[in-house]
Design an enzyme around this catalytic site. Structure first.
Site, short mmCIF file in Angstrom:
data_model
loop_
_atom_site.label_atom_id
_atom_site.label_comp_id
_atom_site.label_asym_id
_atom_site.label_seq_id
_atom_site.Cartn_x
_atom_site.Cartn_y
_atom_site.Cartn_z
CD GLU A 144 16.85 4.38 22.00
OE1 GLU A 144 16.79 3.26 22.51
OE2 GLU A 144 17.87 4.83 21.45
CG ASP A 154 23.57 5.12 22.98
OD1 ASP A 154 23.76 4.52 24.05
OD2 ASP A 154 22.90 4.65 22.04
CD GLU A 195 24.58 -0.14 21.14
OE1 GLU A 195 24.39 -0.16 22.37
OE2 GLU A 195 23.81 0.42 20.35
C1 BDP Z 1 21.35 2.16 22.79
C2 BDP Z 1 21.11 0.86 22.12
C3 BDP Z 1 19.71 0.38 22.23
C4 BDP Z 1 19.25 0.45 23.65
C5 BDP Z 1 19.42 1.86 24.15
C6 BDP Z 1 19.14 2.01 25.63
O1 BDP Z 1 21.47 1.00 20.77
O2 BDP Z 1 19.68 -0.91 21.73
O3 BDP Z 1 17.95 0.05 23.79
O4 BDP Z 1 20.73 2.28 24.00
O5 BDP Z 1 20.10 2.17 26.37
O6 BDP Z 1 22.70 2.20 23.07
O7 BDP Z 1 18.01 1.98 26.05
#
Ligand code: BDP
Length: 719
Positions: free
Chosen positions: A309, A383, A411
């Protein structure tokens, strides 16, 4: 204690009792450590069994144990529990063989409980009945004290106390996704607890209560900073602040860890590269690490999110995850530190099914990581969805210690307002069979090291804690912190039992209350799956903040950040084909598992659309068509929430008015939002299925355009 003092203490206790009684309400600050007076059923028994504490404050940890015992016993017994030097009848004796001559003289099976475990026993000391809380280390004693108090809080009879307990997992750790500006990534409980600006000079008493709560569960580590890391956290100014927190936590057995931003050598080190094979870069990390250990001598190590990401990482320099992790591992090794390297990676360019990428990237490096690296794997391959199959990596890296990453903050499960007890989600994953070494190779056995003989083991939970008075944003979300901690100690424990224990300590020991509330909690996870993403659907949440439904989300920077990528609905059918005719993600599982997931006839309904693209009129096990089943499941989710509301309304007599009212209000929000989810998703999927709403089910309340038009620019946790 002189008479005036005692009188004053009685008055204070009386006022507290009045304030805390059901009529006046509680704010949830005390969590499960409320220590209210035991009910008449057990009170007399307790008062005659426990009369005093034998002092032992030989270390800060033992002093904390003694304070907790005093506080707990005074509350539960409703009378002063004196401290004495010598034991008489009814003594509570605690300590290690080194710190307590009484314990040294008893023949206790301490060799069985290791460094952090403990033994609780009813014994005779100098011919008089007493209770001992014994361990090999001071922290083991503190854990034992919390267990002892838990028995009393849950009104166990403890006439013949005989408990031996030791953790099955070594690193039991919270991951705070907290930023230095006190915002919390995916945080729904206020700001970050860490008041960086006032640290190190002001130590909020909450830090101690945070440590107590964690120690009561056996949590022994905390990562203070967000995985989307800021290199500034590693500068001296912030290290001094982190050190102040570490000093507060130390007596409670909690080590501090930090997230390492991979490009820190450039950002705060003045180098022009962060290449892990560059000697300058390696030197920089060694020096930085040495500096950290000067501030925090028992610093635990680094947690790293790299090449995921948009985060920097070794692949920016053509190096591997192993190269990156091993460089940091070398830096912390001389001090006994570890590196937790996250497997939540998916490439910016790779067109491959996102569910497959972590496996593809990590399996080639099995056995290539240094011995002080653990690879931290999310429970599922996408996720933290309401339901995912277990992550295929758990069945694929026998030579690399894998640690679990659960998300405690909700989340994707309704933020803080939805009542969702995560115990069943965690348990489902831990019990899943990877078949990596034949039947019975459960995920729990992988992560506790028993299957592959891992030398290091860990379980991480992304914290749901913030500055809200009740810590977690809602009373029931405290149960998720609780169950995470208890499972990290024992991943084989029953989450139903844990729910009962929590409900007793947090609300009431009344059997009618406990049975009802536990049933409600146990159903709550299936409800959220039903009203958000039933039958294996996933990632239908609105873009960015993930608040509310967004099955129509498409376009934007990358396909795998959209909903349409995951549900693949067309006029013909719905679902992600991950079998051999599709992305073949099933092949990442052991053949025994792949045979089930990959077979339309055998795959459980729960995972159907995760693995298969299925026509709308496909006949389900229930006899309904897929479309009807989808409407049915969405509706069932809303119905369960309605039932939860009714259940909670019926529990008014057992809960103080303040907490009862907040839970009731949140359940009302949950019902409203569950219906919103149901209606929006049904309205949307109907445009593909082209089928009518089956008989007996309500049509969506609004048009699809209405649901699509809703916007929430300030939804919490947005970034
Ligand atoms: C996702 C989230 C994000 C996190 C990412 C992570 O949306 O905000 O940074 O995972 O785990 O679930 O790095």
């Amino acid at each position: 204690m002189c008479y005036a003092n005692r009188l004053f203490r009685r008055i204070v206790l009386l006022c507290c009792a009045l304030l805390a009684g059901p009529a006046f309400g509680e704010d949830g600050y005390e969590l499960w450590l409320r220590y209210r007076q035991a009910s008449p059923n057990v009170l007399q028994q307790y008062r005659s069994a426990v009369t005093h504490i034998v002092t032992n404050a030989a270390s800060p940890t033992l002093a904390a144990a003694q304070r907790e015992l005093e506080r707990g016993l005074t509350g539960i017994l409703g009378i002063d529990i004196p401290l004495r030097e010598a034991p008489a009848a009814g003594a509570v004796v605690f300590g290690t063989p080194e710190s307590s001559a009484i314990i040294a003289a008893l023949e206790l099976p301490l060799q069985e409980v290791g460094q952090e475990g403990y033994v609780l026993r009813s014994v005779a000391v100098h011919g008089r009945p007493a209770h001992v809380i014994a361990a090999n280390s001071d922290i083991g004693v503190l854990y034992g004290v919390f267990h002892f108090l838990r028995l009393l809080q849950t009104e166990h009879s403890f006439e013949a106390l005989d408990v031996a307990s030791a953790p099955r997992i070594q690193i039991r750790i919270l991951n705070h996704w907290d930023n230095l500006d006190r915002t919390v990534e995916r945080g729904y409980a206020g700001q970050s607890l860490w008041d960086w600006h006032k640290l190190p000079d002001y130590l909020d008493p909450r830090y101690t209560d945070y440590a107590r709560a964690n120690a009561s569960l056996g949590i022994n580590g905390t990562v203070l900073t967000n995985v989307n890391a800021n290199a500034i956290a590693l500068t001296p100014m912030y290290l001094e602040k982190a050190a102040a927190l570490a000093d507060v936590f130390r007596p409670y057995g909690i080590r501090v860890y930090l997230t390492a931003r991979f490009s820190a050598p450039i950002e705060i080190g003045g180098l022009d590269t962060a290449d892990p094979l560059d000697p300058e870069v390696r030197r920089w990390w060694k020096q930085k690490t040495e500096e950290i250990y000067r501030y925090i001598p028992d610093f635990g190590g680094y947690l790293v999110k790299a090449n995921s990401e948009g985060q920097p990482g070794p692949q920016d320099y053509g190096r591997s995850h192993a190269d990156g992790a091993n460089m940091l591992a070398e830096a912390v090794a001389p001090y006994g530190g570890i590196v937790m390297w996250r497997a939540f990676v998916y490439s910016d360019e790779e067109p491959e099914d996102r569910a497959k990428q972590a496996y593809n990237e990590f399996v080639p490096y099995d056995g290539k990581f240094h011995e002080n690296v653990l690879v931290q794997v999310k429970n599922g391959p996408i996720d933290f969805q309401p339901r995912e199959p277990f992550h295929p990596l758990f069945g694929a890296m026998p030579k690399t210690p894998l640690m679990m990453e659960f998300q405690i903050t909700k989340e994707y499960l309704g933020f803080a307002t939805h009542l969702v007890y995560l115990g069943p989600l965690f348990e489902e994953v831990l019990d899943a069979d990877t078949y990596v070494k034949g039947k019975g190779s459960t995920v729990a056995k992988v992560i506790d090291g028993s299957l592959h003989g891992y030398a290091r083991t860990g379980m991480a939970g992304v914290a749901n804690i913030g500055t809200d008075r009740n810590w977690t944003g809602s009373h029931f979300d405290q149960a998720n912190w609780y169950v995470f901690g208890r499972l990290a100690w024992d991943p084989y424990a029953s989450t139903r039992d844990i729910a009962a224990e929590w409900a007793r300590m947090t609300f009431s020991n009344d059997e009618r209350f406990v049975a009802t509330v536990v049933d409600m909690m146990m159903k709550s996870r299936e409800a959220v799956v039903d009203y958000m993403t039933p039958l294996g659907l996933h990632h239908l949440m609105a873009r960015g903040h993930h608040y509310g439904p967004g099955p129509w989300v498409e376009g934007g920077p990358r396909a795998d950040w959209t909903s349409v990528y995951y549900h693949r609905a067309t006029k013909e059918g719905i679902g992600f084909d991950r079998t051999a005719t599709g992305s073949n993600a099933v092949a990442q599982y052991a053949p025994e598992v792949a045979k089930i997931f990959g077979n339309l006839k055998r795959v459980p309904d729960e995972y159907l659309l995760w693995f298969h693209h299925v026509p709308w009129d496909y006949k389900m096990k229930s006899g309904r068509t897929l479309w009807d089943e989808l409407v049915h499941a969405y509706t069932r989710g809303v119905e369960t929430v309605k039932e939860m509301r009714r259940t909670w309304d019926g529990l008014k007599d057992f809960v103080d008015a303040e907490r009862h009212a907040q839970v009731a209000a949140f359940l009302a929000i949950q019902e409203k939002e569950a219906k919103w989810w149901r209606d929006a998703c049904i309205a949307y999927f109907q445009t593909f299925s082209g089928r009518p709403i089956p008989e007996g089910y309500d049509p969506p309340e609004h048009s699809l355009e209405y649901y699509k038009s809703l916007e929430f620019p300030y939804a919490p946790g947005h970034h």
